[in-house]
Structures are given as structure tokens and as C-alpha cells.
Scaffold this motif. Sequence first.
Motif, PDB file in Angstrom:
ATOM      1  N   ILE A 261      28.591  -9.908   8.779  1.00  0.00           N
ATOM      2  CA  ILE A 261      28.191 -10.552   7.527  1.00  0.00           C
ATOM      3  C   ILE A 261      26.862  -9.983   7.024  1.00  0.00           C
ATOM      4  CG2 ILE A 261      27.063 -12.530   8.717  1.00  0.00           C
ATOM      5  CD1 ILE A 261      28.499 -14.170   6.312  1.00  0.00           C
ATOM      6  N   SER A 262      26.770  -9.838   5.713  1.00  0.00           N
ATOM      7  CA  SER A 262      25.531  -9.292   5.139  1.00  0.00           C
ATOM      8  C   SER A 262      24.443 -10.356   5.143  1.00  0.00           C
ATOM      9  CB  SER A 262      25.787  -8.832   3.706  1.00  0.00           C
ATOM     10  OG  SER A 262      26.047  -9.955   2.907  1.00  0.00           O
ATOM     11  N   LYS A 263      23.193  -9.886   5.032  1.00  0.00           N
ATOM     12  CA  LYS A 263      22.066 -10.834   5.024  1.00  0.00           C
ATOM     13  C   LYS A 263      22.168 -11.786   3.837  1.00  0.00           C
ATOM     14  CE  LYS A 263      18.710  -8.328   7.675  1.00  0.00           C
ATOM     15  NZ  LYS A 263      17.374  -7.908   7.924  1.00  0.00           N
ATOM     16  N   GLU A 264      22.613 -11.263   2.686  1.00  0.00           N
ATOM     17  CA  GLU A 264      22.696 -12.134   1.486  1.00  0.00           C
ATOM     18  C   GLU A 264      23.679 -13.286   1.716  1.00  0.00           C
ATOM     19  OE1 GLU A 264      23.889  -8.372   0.055  1.00  0.00           O
ATOM     20  OE2 GLU A 264      22.218  -8.473   1.451  1.00  0.00           O
ATOM     21  N   LEU A 265      24.857 -12.953   2.297  1.00  0.00           N
ATOM     22  CA  LEU A 265      25.865 -14.009   2.504  1.00  0.00           C
ATOM     23  C   LEU A 265      25.473 -14.957   3.634  1.00  0.00           C
ATOM     24  CD1 LEU A 265      29.484 -12.639   2.017  1.00  0.00           C
ATOM     25  CD2 LEU A 265      27.886 -13.564   0.380  1.00  0.00           C
ATOM     26  N   ALA A 266      24.812 -14.402   4.646  1.00  0.00           N
ATOM     27  CA  ALA A 266      24.498 -15.216   5.834  1.00  0.00           C
ATOM     28  C   ALA A 266      23.633 -16.423   5.503  1.00  0.00           C
ATOM     29  CB  ALA A 266      23.820 -14.352   6.889  1.00  0.00           C
ATOM     30  N   VAL A 267      22.792 -16.314   4.463  1.00  0.00           N
ATOM     31  CA  VAL A 267      21.888 -17.440   4.159  1.00  0.00           C
ATOM     32  C   VAL A 267      22.552 -18.511   3.291  1.00  0.00           C
ATOM     33  CG1 VAL A 267      19.754 -16.118   4.414  1.00  0.00           C
ATOM     34  CG2 VAL A 267      20.892 -16.175   2.179  1.00  0.00           C
ATOM     35  N   LEU A 268      23.760 -18.220   2.794  1.00  0.00           N
ATOM     36  CA  LEU A 268      24.427 -19.197   1.917  1.00  0.00           C
ATOM     37  C   LEU A 268      24.960 -20.388   2.724  1.00  0.00           C
ATOM     38  CD1 LEU A 268      26.611 -16.901  -0.408  1.00  0.00           C
ATOM     39  CD2 LEU A 268      24.377 -17.933  -0.913  1.00  0.00           C
TER      40      LEU A 268
END
Length: 359
Positions: free
Chosen positions: A236-243
Motif C-alpha cells: 500500500i502507498s503512503k497516501e492510501l495507508a493514512v486514510l
Amino acid sequence: MKRIAILTSGGDCQGLNSTIRAVGKTLYNYYGNDGIEIYGIIDGYRGLIYGEYRKMKPDDFSGILTMGGTILGTSRQPFKLMRVIDENSVDKVAEMKKNYKKLELDCLVVLGGNGTQKTANLLSEEGLNVVSLPKTIDNDLWGTDKTFGFQSAVDIATNVIDCIHSTATSHGRVFIVEVMGHKVGWLTLYAGIAGGADIILIPEIPYDINRVIRDIKARTDKGKNFSILAVAEGAISKELAVLPKKQKKAALAEMKYPSISYEIAAKIEQATGQETRVTVPGHFQRGGSPDPYDRVLSTRFGVAAAQLIIDKKYGNMVALDNDKVVAVPLSKIAGKLKSVPKNSEIIETARKMGISFGD
Ligand code: F6P
């Protein structure tokens, strides 16, 4: 007369049959062929719910050591639906208890992964005698250092990376090998290290695509004409991981690629201009014979599970702890996932070797 039943539940893996064999042979050796009745429950918990089983004979436990899959069949019966009455008005927990009583069982032996162990714990809490064994290629079961099936899957995924290596060097391409594991990256990590991957992306360490691209370009600058990435299907990308969970799910559902590896490949190709290919071995990783490590581990687990039955130590899962086979209470392990710790020795080892995690 002792009466037990065995079931295999969830995704299959190598070593299910060798484990069944070890449980059966140990019990027949101890009680004698006429001192124990063993029932095979068909297709996991589904068979226990709907009363599908067969009486097994000592011969059923011979000739299955090297056999892949499970002679009993398996199915996925999600834990979260266990207490939900189904479309045929079936109360699953009540039916499982009823069939256990009907068979006059002394113990139910359950081979399975995370969801399976949660249901095993539920049945134990409901008063059934349960002994369980840890299976899964994901190696993500809390309470055991290793699950059977994992090492055989590592062998297969490593072989895929080895084969990809030679074609990648010939063509000077970037290759992504997508390895199974939606929630945890053990399999990708081990196969990636064993196969000499340059970049390993796992769910536990969210990646930055720009970092991945930079690392590939850095290899090109050093004169390396190819790169190999081992990517977990749950990377998972960093952007998606924080969602939040819901938004993350929605974003992944909107992805226009068949899986995350194809999206990563498209971005790499666009940014580097280097031909980038994806290989997905998929369920291949769960198939075929258990390797010698898994044959030994599953035999040790199977014998230990039989011993728990003999000793009436119910409510436990057999587990590996520092190379010793032990019993851990189901209540302690159920519902816990064993992820790859970010700062573990194995991650540090890989980093010191120059392997990138794209973070
Ligand atoms: O059993 C574990 C596993 O193989 C995971 O690695 C994978 O994400 C999942 O099962 C695939 O599930 P299914 O076989 O239901 O497609």
C-alpha cells in the motif's frame, strides 16, 4: 472408545494432509485401531454446520504425506458471519454444537489460519473440546513462530523470482513479482530476500512511489540494466495507508488495474521509460507437495496435537516457540494478527544489504 473429528478450514496450503496423517497415526498408535474412531468433516466448518462427514479408516492416513491440498476439502466460512442466521434460517453455532454432540465427540481437531482459529475459540468458549493447528502460507498467526505451508510457499515464490531474474537480465527490464499476502508481508519478505529482489514492498511498510522510482533509476545509473521487485498483493502507498479504512477500501476499489502491482508497473514505466512487466504466481504458491521443512513441522504439530487429545488438554493451539512445539490457549491467540515488525532484525538485515522497501 475415543471419538474425534478433524476439519481443515480456510484457504488450503501445503502440509494439511501431512498434518492430518500425523494426528491420525499417533492416535491409532496410542489407542489401537479399535480404540478410536476418527471422523473427517467435509469442507471445513461448512461440513460441521450441515452434518457432512465420513468415518475414516487407518488406511486413510497412509500415502498422503506428500499430497498437496486437503483430503477433507475446505471452504471459507467467515468468522463474522458465524453468529448470523443464514438464508436457510440455519443457526450455525447451534448446528455445529448439535453435530458435535450427535457424533459423541471427545474432541474436534481444527486445522486453519486466523479466521479458523477465531471460530475454534468460539466453539471452545461454547463448551466443545477443541485442539487446533496453525496453517497458512501467510505465517500471520499470532502465538507461533511458524505456520506450516509458509516455507513451501516461500520455496515456490523464490523459484518464481529466480526464473524471472534470468529473463529480466536478458531483456534489461523491470519485473514485479506479486506475492500472496493481503494483510502481512512475511511471504514477500522471505521470498524477496531469498530471490535477491532489489525492492520489497509489504503492507507493513507503506511505499512512496517516487522513492521506488528513484531507487530503480539509481540502479540504472550504477549500470544495472534490470530491477526485480517483490510486491505483496496487499502493498500500500503512503497516501492510501493514512486514510480511514472505509476510504482506503473505496480508493482500492476504484483502481483501474487488476492489482496494485500493475499500477506500480505503469508508474515505473512512465517515469523511467524502462519496460516493466508483472508476474503473478497467485494460487500456484499454495499448491503442490509440502517441502521437507513443512513435512517435518506438520508432523511435529500433528503429533503434539494428538498428545494434547490424549492428555485432555483442550482449548489449545499447537505452536512453534524458539524451535520447541508448545501449546498456546486459543483465547490468547484468536483474533490477533502477526505482522512483520518494522524494526525487526530481518528488515534491518535486508536494508543493510541495500534492499529498498520504498519508504
Ligand atoms: O490463505 C491465505 C491466502 O492465500 C492469502 O495469501 C491470499 O491473500 C488469500 O488466501 C487468497 O484467498 P482465496 O484463495 O480465497 O482467493
